[in-house]
Design a protein around this motif. Sequence first.
Motif, PDB file in Angstrom:
ATOM      1  N   LYS A  81       2.185   2.085  -3.368  1.00 23.24           N
ATOM      2  CA  LYS A  81       1.208   2.815  -4.242  1.00 23.24           C
ATOM      3  C   LYS A  81       0.805   4.184  -3.661  1.00 23.24           C
ATOM      4  O   LYS A  81       0.818   5.012  -4.647  1.00 23.24           O
ATOM      5  CB  LYS A  81      -0.305   2.032  -4.149  1.00 23.24           C
ATOM      6  CG  LYS A  81      -0.121   0.609  -4.554  1.00 23.24           C
ATOM      7  CD  LYS A  81      -1.324  -0.282  -4.740  1.00 23.24           C
ATOM      8  CE  LYS A  81      -1.032  -1.550  -5.177  1.00 23.24           C
ATOM      9  NZ  LYS A  81      -2.266  -2.442  -5.210  1.00 23.24           N
TER      10      LYS A  81
ATOM     11  N   GLY B 126      -7.416  10.986   0.623  1.00 19.92           N
ATOM     12  CA  GLY B 126      -8.205  10.132  -0.097  1.00 19.92           C
ATOM     13  C   GLY B 126      -7.855   8.752  -0.331  1.00 19.92           C
ATOM     14  O   GLY B 126      -7.959   8.237  -1.393  1.00 19.92           O
ATOM     15  N   LEU B 127      -7.455   7.847   0.778  1.00 21.05           N
ATOM     16  CA  LEU B 127      -6.867   6.536   0.545  1.00 21.05           C
ATOM     17  C   LEU B 127      -7.961   5.618   0.689  1.00 21.05           C
ATOM     18  O   LEU B 127      -7.622   4.247   0.799  1.00 21.05           O
ATOM     19  CB  LEU B 127      -5.827   6.444   1.782  1.00 21.05           C
ATOM     20  CG  LEU B 127      -4.633   7.164   1.466  1.00 21.05           C
ATOM     21  CD1 LEU B 127      -3.870   6.623   2.622  1.00 21.05           C
ATOM     22  CD2 LEU B 127      -3.894   6.912   0.139  1.00 21.05           C
ATOM     23  N   SER B 128      -9.275   5.776   0.786  1.00 19.91           N
ATOM     24  CA  SER B 128     -10.343   4.839   0.759  1.00 19.91           C
ATOM     25  C   SER B 128     -10.239   3.729  -0.254  1.00 19.91           C
ATOM     26  O   SER B 128     -10.417   2.528   0.102  1.00 19.91           O
ATOM     27  CB  SER B 128     -11.661   5.463   0.901  1.00 19.91           C
ATOM     28  OG  SER B 128     -11.870   6.061  -0.365  1.00 19.91           O
ATOM     29  N   ARG B 129     -10.112   4.040  -1.302  1.00 18.36           N
ATOM     30  CA  ARG B 129      -9.865   3.012  -2.639  1.00 18.36           C
ATOM     31  C   ARG B 129      -8.444   1.930  -2.153  1.00 18.36           C
ATOM     32  O   ARG B 129      -8.864   0.929  -2.523  1.00 18.36           O
ATOM     33  CB  ARG B 129      -9.975   3.717  -3.731  1.00 18.36           C
ATOM     34  CG  ARG B 129      -9.850   2.543  -5.007  1.00 18.36           C
ATOM     35  CD  ARG B 129      -9.980   3.461  -6.295  1.00 18.36           C
ATOM     36  NE  ARG B 129     -11.140   4.201  -6.591  1.00 18.36           N
ATOM     37  CZ  ARG B 129     -11.323   4.892  -7.763  1.00 18.36           C
ATOM     38  NH1 ARG B 129     -10.627   5.050  -8.608  1.00 18.36           N
ATOM     39  NH2 ARG B 129     -12.630   5.790  -7.651  1.00 18.36           N
ATOM     40  N   LEU B 130      -7.749   2.709  -2.141  1.00 19.88           N
ATOM     41  CA  LEU B 130      -6.334   1.936  -1.749  1.00 19.88           C
ATOM     42  C   LEU B 130      -6.462   0.850  -0.733  1.00 19.88           C
ATOM     43  O   LEU B 130      -5.897  -0.079  -0.626  1.00 19.88           O
ATOM     44  CB  LEU B 130      -5.355   2.906  -1.485  1.00 19.88           C
ATOM     45  CG  LEU B 130      -3.943   2.350  -1.087  1.00 19.88           C
ATOM     46  CD1 LEU B 130      -3.219   1.595  -2.309  1.00 19.88           C
ATOM     47  CD2 LEU B 130      -3.042   3.364  -0.609  1.00 19.88           C
TER      48      LEU B 130
ATOM     49  N   ARG C  70      -5.432   9.684   6.447  1.00 21.06           N
ATOM     50  CA  ARG C  70      -5.912   8.729   5.460  1.00 21.06           C
ATOM     51  C   ARG C  70      -7.047   9.511   4.627  1.00 21.06           C
ATOM     52  O   ARG C  70      -7.386   9.489   3.297  1.00 21.06           O
ATOM     53  CB  ARG C  70      -6.312   7.537   6.281  1.00 21.06           C
ATOM     54  CG  ARG C  70      -5.502   6.482   6.608  1.00 21.06           C
ATOM     55  CD  ARG C  70      -6.071   5.170   7.172  1.00 21.06           C
ATOM     56  NE  ARG C  70      -4.922   4.188   7.421  1.00 21.06           N
ATOM     57  CZ  ARG C  70      -5.196   2.987   7.678  1.00 21.06           C
ATOM     58  NH1 ARG C  70      -6.310   2.493   8.072  1.00 21.06           N
ATOM     59  NH2 ARG C  70      -4.273   2.160   7.899  1.00 21.06           N
TER      60      ARG C  70
ATOM     61  N   GLY D 184      -9.274  -0.277   0.415  1.00 22.43           N
ATOM     62  CA  GLY D 184     -10.471  -1.220   0.037  1.00 22.43           C
ATOM     63  C   GLY D 184     -11.561  -0.719   0.950  1.00 22.43           C
ATOM     64  O   GLY D 184     -12.535  -1.696   1.366  1.00 22.43           O
ATOM     65  N   ARG D 185     -11.909   0.428   1.177  1.00 27.21           N
ATOM     66  CA  ARG D 185     -13.010   0.830   1.961  1.00 27.21           C
ATOM     67  C   ARG D 185     -13.951   1.783   1.370  1.00 27.21           C
ATOM     68  O   ARG D 185     -13.515   2.460   0.406  1.00 27.21           O
ATOM     69  CB  ARG D 185     -12.449   1.531   3.324  1.00 27.21           C
ATOM     70  CG  ARG D 185     -11.832   0.570   4.230  1.00 27.21           C
ATOM     71  CD  ARG D 185     -11.056   1.242   5.288  1.00 27.21           C
ATOM     72  NE  ARG D 185     -10.180   0.147   5.931  1.00 27.21           N
ATOM     73  CZ  ARG D 185      -9.727   0.579   7.329  1.00 27.21           C
ATOM     74  NH1 ARG D 185      -9.714   2.074   7.813  1.00 27.21           N
ATOM     75  NH2 ARG D 185      -9.011  -0.394   7.908  1.00 27.21           N
TER      76      ARG D 185
ATOM     77  N   GLN E 150       0.652  -1.059  -0.052  1.00 29.72           N
ATOM     78  CA  GLN E 150       0.021  -0.032  -0.037  1.00 29.72           C
ATOM     79  C   GLN E 150       1.043   1.254  -0.067  1.00 29.72           C
ATOM     80  O   GLN E 150       0.473   2.252  -0.632  1.00 29.72           O
ATOM     81  CB  GLN E 150      -0.857  -0.069   1.253  1.00 29.72           C
ATOM     82  CG  GLN E 150      -2.040  -1.112   1.319  1.00 29.72           C
ATOM     83  CD  GLN E 150      -2.753  -1.377   2.707  1.00 29.72           C
ATOM     84  OE1 GLN E 150      -2.032  -1.019   3.588  1.00 29.72           O
ATOM     85  NE2 GLN E 150      -3.781  -1.722   2.515  1.00 29.72           N
TER      86      GLN E 150
END
Length: 252
Positions: A202, A245-249, A241, A251-252, A199
């Motif tokens: 990325k 904008g890490l929700s997609r990374l 977080r 998985g949320r 993660q």
Amino acid sequence: MKIGIIGTGSIGAELTRKLSAAGHAVQVANTRGPQSTAQLAAEAGATPVTLDEVGAGVDVLVTSIPFARMPDIKPIVDRLPSSVPVADTSNYYRHRDGRIEEIDNGTAEGMWVEQQLDRPVVRAWNSVVQSTLQTKARPKGAPDRIAVPVAGGGWLAKRLVMGLVDDTGFDPVDAGDVEDTWRIQMAAPAYCTDLNAEQLEKALGLADRDAVLARREAVLSIIESWDHGESFFDDLVALNRAAAGLSRLLGR
């Protein structure tokens, strides 16, 4: 390995404990003198020394002091052989450090530190909150092991510091050169977001310099309005977080 550590705040003290526990010979110093570090040193199995002594014979020097005070330690750093890496854990917080115009205008924090010390510097452990460093270290290979980005310095210096990050219970991830240290400072996706190695790699690639500078002001304003209660560090990771904008990374 023989390690000197300057600073006994939450990060410096925890690195003293963890690096000593990993079998390294640690000598630790602060501005208040060896008497003030004696208890920590005894607990960790480290050696309390003066600031004049902390760099003597070390293989690496770790600096863990308020960001704006970096120029104060230049005489200590100047006495180190050029082969000895300097690893810096600090971060720029304007409410503590005052405004530093160069950084506010976009200079990467690692670049500014190098300019103050006139020496290559490796940035490490600056992108984990103190509760993460204290409680979330895991053995190598553990599925929930958190990663720590390491940037700056020459290749050999960075490799050495990455090994020490591993010794403290975190997966080291190469985050680039000193010009890339903006990718691991406040409001960047890799900053204090408690990611695993995959993660984190990325997240480093997702960083946008203009967005990091813009988000930093918003994040700072929110943090400055908070009380430092029991959930402060968990809330800080969640804020970082969300801001990145890490929700997609995630998985949320």
